[in-house]
Enzyme design. Structure first.
Site, PDB file in Angstrom:
ATOM      1  N   ASP A  96       0.869  -1.175   0.000  1.00  0.00           N
ATOM      2  CA  ASP A  96       0.000   0.000   0.000  1.00  0.00           C
ATOM      3  C   ASP A  96       0.907   1.227   0.000  1.00  0.00           C
ATOM      4  O   ASP A  96       1.596   1.500   0.983  1.00  0.00           O
ATOM      5  CB  ASP A  96      -0.915  -0.003   1.224  1.00  0.00           C
ATOM      6  CG  ASP A  96      -2.024   1.028   1.136  1.00  0.00           C
ATOM      7  OD1 ASP A  96      -1.838   2.047   0.444  1.00  0.00           O
ATOM      8  OD2 ASP A  96      -3.081   0.821   1.768  1.00  0.00           O
ATOM      9  N   ARG A 100      -0.096   4.386  -0.412  1.00  0.00           N
ATOM     10  CA  ARG A 100      -0.847   5.625  -0.220  1.00  0.00           C
ATOM     11  C   ARG A 100      -0.301   6.452   0.950  1.00  0.00           C
ATOM     12  O   ARG A 100       0.074   5.922   1.982  1.00  0.00           O
ATOM     13  CB  ARG A 100      -2.324   5.316   0.013  1.00  0.00           C
ATOM     14  CG  ARG A 100      -3.025   4.825  -1.239  1.00  0.00           C
ATOM     15  CD  ARG A 100      -4.441   4.408  -0.962  1.00  0.00           C
ATOM     16  NE  ARG A 100      -4.504   3.225  -0.103  1.00  0.00           N
ATOM     17  CZ  ARG A 100      -5.635   2.640   0.254  1.00  0.00           C
ATOM     18  NH1 ARG A 100      -6.792   3.131  -0.146  1.00  0.00           N
ATOM     19  NH2 ARG A 100      -5.611   1.560   1.022  1.00  0.00           N
TER      20      ARG A 100
END
Length: 211
Positions: free
Chosen positions: A137, A139
């Site tokens: 991930d 983000r």
């Protein structure tokens, strides 16, 4: 408004009234807000929904864009149903949906589709990213914290199953009073995807009755 964030301040650029229309006929009045000074330089948008009573904490969702799920109706993920749910729930309560330009958990559309091809060979959503040499991930919610501060929403209830969103916002000075779980939008096509999120990254998804 003064900010507790240890970040450069972002400012509101434009506010535009735009109705949101969904395929099931649901329509929500919204205000789209753009910004100047976001640290990542991306064109993230805040969607103002509902009417917030004085003194009430806004309900906020950080929603990463998903072309396949939000627009094309793909059943491989739960992004489209989560977007629809969030708009309705925030409209009822008052708050913001931050639509963040972080396709594929931050890896971009092309690499997301590369990961889809590996998932078709049996890898889960996180293992597919790893096989491509990418983070599970990628983000970063720094810009989201800037957006909330610019909107005067430094104390929020967060509509999310993802504990990393709360952790990152808290790190940047946003007071997450409560994390509110979304519904479980499970289908035969996305159950493996949801199980990976629940078991590997500890999303608050109650899947016990589905397995």
């Amino acid at each position: 408004m003064s900010s507790n964030l240890n970040l450069p301040a972002a400012t509101v650029r434009t506010r535009v009234q735009v109705p949101l229309r969904f395929g099931d006929g649901f329509v929500a009045a919204s205000e789209l807000v753009t910004f100047e000074g976001l640290v990542d330089g991306r064109e993230h948008v805040a969607v103002g929904l509902g009417s917030l009573a004085p003194g009430r904490v806004p309900l906020v969702r950080l929603h990463s864009e998903c072309l396949t799920g939000d627009v094309l109706g793909s059943a491989r993920c739960d992004c489209g149903p989560q977007l629809r749910e969030a708009v309705e729930r925030i409209s009822e309560r008052g708050g913001y949906l931050l639509y963040l330009r972080q396709e594929g958990r931050g890896i971009g559309l092309y690499q997301k589709l590369d990961a889809y091809a590996l998932q078709d060979q049996g890898l889960d959503t996180y293992a597919a990213n790893a096989a491509l040499g990418l983070p599970e991930d990628a983000r970063d919610y720094t810009a989201a914290a800037q957006m909330l501060a610019a909107l005067g929403a430094e104390r929020i209830d967060l509509l999310s199953n993802n504990p990393d969103k709360s952790r990152q916002l808290l790190t940047h000075g946003i007071d997450v009073r409560e994390q509110v779980s979304t519904g479980v939008h499970a289908t035969a096509h996305n159950l493996g995807y949801l199980l990976a999120k629940a078991t590997l990254t500890h999303h608050s998804l109650d899947l016990a009755s589905l397995v």
